[in-house]
Write an enzyme that holds these catalytic residues in place. Structure first.
Site, mmCIF file in Angstrom:
data_model
loop_
_atom_site.group_PDB
_atom_site.id
_atom_site.type_symbol
_atom_site.label_atom_id
_atom_site.label_comp_id
_atom_site.label_asym_id
_atom_site.label_seq_id
_atom_site.Cartn_x
_atom_site.Cartn_y
_atom_site.Cartn_z
ATOM 1 N N GLU A 1 -42.188 25.949 31.621
ATOM 2 C CA GLU A 1 -42.629 27.322 31.379
ATOM 3 C C GLU A 1 -42.067 28.230 32.457
ATOM 4 O O GLU A 1 -42.414 28.109 33.629
ATOM 5 C CB GLU A 1 -44.162 27.430 31.388
ATOM 6 N N GLU B 1 -50.295 20.943 30.453
ATOM 7 C CA GLU B 1 -50.614 20.962 31.880
ATOM 8 C C GLU B 1 -51.758 20.028 32.263
ATOM 9 O O GLU B 1 -52.287 20.113 33.372
ATOM 10 C CB GLU B 1 -50.904 22.402 32.348
#
Length: 895
Positions: free
Chosen positions: A561, A495
């Site tokens: 995710e 991320e």
């Protein structure tokens, strides 16, 4: 990796089965040198505070260390303390709170000396002997026979160290090794944040050790000699790192004759001697030999590039579900003077080519293998064990579970590590593509404002402190795993990208130079993966979801995710929750919060909200865990089906957050830490079938999915409904077909099912049959009543299920389930292989299906595979939703 460190915190019943598994199998890293062995037993250790001598003295043969504590190597300080019963099992209950945290004690508390006596005679005839460390956390000094081997401290958790010890070996052959291991430079305050206060990321190491929302802090931050230590013997010349590239031109199919593939090979060779050495570098593959003569200067390391080789009619490697995982033995050699073998390695190589391209329609990246696009069905992975008790066979079991889920990719999360070669060996065997993050996370490395962090975003954005160490580590770990067929994607971090100077060096130098055949993505949910959706890029949703979300809500088109829950069943919970804490969560619909027991909360329980209560009033922890399995199955089948229903239209892939836990957590897992699967695994197994029939619970549409390269023709689709009394209603049966890698809508049965289910719910049976009436896909849904509850399930009559079990061969059992005609549906049967005496489950065991429902008049078979050697007195337990008490006895297994 050695047996004794495999599952030391696991209950004895499970250790027994795993020890048998270790004895039964041996999956070794195939890239081993001609003569190599591990130093994995007989180590001793002592805290630095208890040792007055220096390393020169400690490594002298005369020093007596017999009174020191036995040490676990490979392993961590905490593993050693646990194995010596100096600390309680941190995976059980609240025990982790009883262990001193390094941030409070200071680094010295977990700074330890490790010593090892070993036998190795001095080399003869110009031979060389090396001492290799594959992983030390975080820095160390190394001494052998009264000599210090490193001039300055060896630092770097993710660096391999190698010492030429030829001149330091004792003439007697009796040698003593001493290593002092220091914890990470920055210890990190485990203050409850993601990665604690974030400063753990100032190291190039594991970020999760300061705690996360799925784990409590690891008290020693995994200080220790955590990976293999080996002695390696060669001739004058040593092969170090080899690079194999396979080029597969065109678009291929798994079957039939193949056009040639190109094998490209280069290898690094080292001459540590004072004389020039002339020899031949060669490799063998499929009966062919490619070679090149070279002369190595004294003390030189040279990269030798061999001629390209055209491999005729290659047996290709494919991801799980699309074709076989063929692997070739590639034997690499250095021969001196045409006859003297100096060094050799054997690599397992899968011939395949990974491609990636931008899909304009979805607005996301798509992956292809051998020219064929692959719809990604993945799982996020942290690492195998939070205390780094790693083993070849635990890796094999865990990756096999992912294969059994019908997934085709595993993503390695950036707060952990570049996974070990043994993990990649397993992924090669089972066809799991790997998406490998490098070290970093948005939480620790500054993507967001976070009041739990010590430093501001600008400071955290510069982590780690030593950028050069990050880049050296990246180079080393790339070389370690780049030959694996399964490795598909490199990623800069979770991320967030690494700092700009690191990112530029990776993209413009390191990957082009060391591994330029794979896609490198800057960070895990970047716009390089998916864009133009929801106003940008990202991941999620997380948490329990209505099934409508998976079918109707368009999320990110390559979602890195998505997912959440994963409470295991009661047998699993008993392994780490004390009896007094077996209290079911109590959800309050008004406040939308759950009252949760302290141990459940400590082990990171994530709320199921109202989903479990829809199956009836919760009667306690066992009832809660039992009903949670229904939610688990439905949740992950729905996730797989919802995303698959929109493949190549909305999506090119999805990766579940997450599929496993390296600690006894209560969220995001398809099997528990002890390798006991729950219903999540089998919901995914069902929903992820390559050829699959499925039901959209929102609009009632029945559709097909074909995740193969073959068209499926002349199939019979049979749609039936059953009420709670077992009464059957044939809705339709129709011939259908579907082209490769596609989905196809057939018809809606919403009106029929709404009517049948209105009062107390109903069952919907979907089956695909081939022309021989063989079942190709079988899917049973339980439909809620008009209030959205499963009121009928609570009132179901006992079924009329009978079962038999028989040995097929050692390690393999067949279970046959038969439900009588005119009975009710035998619903949601959990099959368990157990010890007939203790009634405890054999772990690991692998079921080709589980949580099975059997329709009236139907028969189903389940195959169980398990570690065979030494296991006797086994039985099969069947625990069904509505299995009569008289039918729930243990099944004896017949020969």
């Amino acid at each position: 990796m050695p047996q004794q460190f495999l599952y030391t915190s696991v209950k004895p019943k499970i250790v027994f089965a795993l020890a048998v598994l270790l004895a039964l199998n041996s999956f070794n890293n195939k890239a081993k040198a001609q003569s190599s062995y591990e130093l994995n037993t007989g180590w001793k250790c002592a805290a630095i505070a208890d040792v007055k001598e220096d390393g020169l003295k400690l490594s002298d043969a005369s020093y007596n260390s017999t009174a020191w504590m036995p040490a676990t190597v490979p392993g961590t300080v905490l593993t050693t303390l646990l194995n010596n019963k100096k600390v309680p099992d941190p995976f059980y209950g609240m025990n982790n709170e009883k262990i001193a945290d390094i941030y409070k004690t200071g680094a010295k508390h977990y700074t330890y000396w490790f010593v090892k006596d070993f036998k190795e005679a001095p080399a003869a005839n110009g031979g060389q002997v090396y001492l290799n460390f594959r992983g030390v956390n975080y820095s160390c000094d190394v001494f052998l026979n009264g000599h210090k081997l490193n001039k300055s401290a060896q630092k770097g958790m993710f660096l391999r160290f190698s010492y030429n010890i030829t001149s330091y070996l004792n003439k007697t052959g009796n040698n003593k090794l001493a290593v002092i291991v220091y914890p990470p430079d920055v210890l990190g305050n485990a203050n409850g944040g993601q990665g604690g206060d974030g400063t753990i990321a100032r190291n190039v190491g594991l970020q999760y050790t300061a705690g996360w929302d799925w784990i409590q802090p690891v008290r020693d931050r995994n200080t220790g000699i955590w990976d293999k230590v080996t002695i390696q013997k060669t001739g004058a010349v040593r092969i170090t790192d080899t690079h194999v590239i396979t080029v597969v031109p065109g678009t291929r199919l798994p079957e039939g004759p193949q056009k040639p593939a190109i094998i490209q090979m280069e290898t690094e060779v080292n001459n540590p001697t004072a004389a020039s050495v002339t020899g031949v570098v060669s490799y063998d593959i499929a009966g062919a030999t490619v070679s090149k003569s070279v002369t190595l200067k004294p003390y030189a390391t040279t990269t030798v590039k061999l001629a390209d080789h055209a491999l005729q009619n290659p047996k290709l490697w494919w991801p799980n579900g699309y074709g076989p995982q063929n692997l070739y033995d590639v034997k690499v050699k250095f021969t001196i003077a045409g006859k003297q073998l100096s060094d050799h390695k054997v690599l397992k190589v899968g011939v395949r080519e990974i491609q990636s391209s931008w899909n304009e329609h979805t607005g996301s990246r798509q992956i292809a293998v051998n020219g064929q696009k692959i719809f990604i069905k993945g799982g996020n992975w942290i690492l195998s064990d939070a205390m780094l008790r790693l083993s070849d066979l635990r890796y094999d079991a865990e990756v096999r579970f992912h294969r059994d889920m019908n997934l085709n990719l595993i993503r390695i999360w950036g707060g952990a590590m570049v996974e070990r070669p043994e993990f990649y060996d397993a992924c090669d065997r089972y066809g799991m593509l790997v998406f490998q993050d490098l070290w970093g996370s948005g939480d620790c490395n500054g993507r967001w404002v976070d009041p739990m962090k010590l430093d501001d975003q600008w400071t955290r954005r510069k982590y780690p402190d030593d950028h050069g160490l990050f880049l050296r580590s990246a180079e080393d770990q790339i070389k370690m795993v780049r030959n694996h067929a399964s490795l598909a994607i490199w990623c800069g971090g979770n991320e967030i990208t690494p700092p700009e100077d690191i990112l530029i060096a990776l993209k413009e130098d390191i990957f082009p130079r060391l591994d330029n055949t794979r896609w490198f993505v800057d960070y895990s949910n970047s716009e390089e993966m998916s864009n133009n959706v929801l106003g940008g890029n990202g991941d999620g949703p997380y948490g329990i979801q209505p099934l409508s979300v998976f079918w109707n809500f368009k999320t990110y088109p390559f979602n890195s995710e998505v997912g959440s829950v994963g409470v295991s069943d009661y047998e699993s919970l008993k392994r780490f929750i004390p009896a007094k804490n077996m209290v079911a969560p109590d959800y309050d619909e008004n406040t939308r919060k759950s009252k949760v027991d302290s141990v459940w909360d400590y082990h990171k329980y994530i709320g199921y909200d109202t989903s479990v209560a829809k199956y009836g009033k919760i009667k306690g922890a066992e009832d809660f865990a039992r009903k949670a399995q229904l939610v688990n199955y439905d949740q992950y089948r729905g996730l797989a089906e919802g995303f698959t229903s929109h493949m190549w239209d909305w999506y090119t892939g999805f990766i579940i957050w997450k599929t496993q836990n390296p600690w006894t957590a209560m969220r995001g897992q398809m099997y528990d830490y002890y390798l006991d699967p729950n219903a999540c695994l089998y919901g995914l197994h069902n929903g992820g079938e390559a050829l699959h029939v499925m039901y959209n619970p929102i609009n009632g549409m029945v559709s097909l999915a074909n995740n193969t390269f073959k068209p499926s023709r002349s199939m019979m689709l049979v749609i039936k409904a059953y009420d709670m009394a077992g009464k059957e209603k044939l809705i339709t049966q129709v011939f259908c077909d579907i082209v490769p890698t596609s989905t196809k809508k057939i018809l809606s049965v919403k009106n029929v099912m709404d009517e049948m289910a209105a009062k107390e719910g109903a069952f919907l049976s979907l089956q695909l049959l081939d022309t021989d009436k063989k079942v190709l896909s079988d899917n049973l849904y339980w439909i809620a009543d008009s209030k959205g509850e499963y009121s009928g399930l609570e009132k179901m009559k006992d079924d009329a299920l009978t079962a038999q079990a028989r040995y097929i061969k050692p390690g393999k059992i067949e279970v046959t389930l038969t439900n009588k005609p005119n009975s009710v549906v035998s619903f949601f049967n959990r099959i368990s292989l157990v010890d007939a005496g203790t009634k405890e489950r054999i772990l690991p065991a692998f079921y080709d299906n589980n949580y099975i429902s059997v329709l009236p008049g139907e028969q189903k078979k389940v195959i169980i595979e398990y570690p065979a050697a030494g296991l006797k007195n086994l039985a099969v337990d069947i625990d069904g939703w509505n299995t009569a008490k008289s039918n729930s006895q243990l099944l004896k297994i017949k020969n």
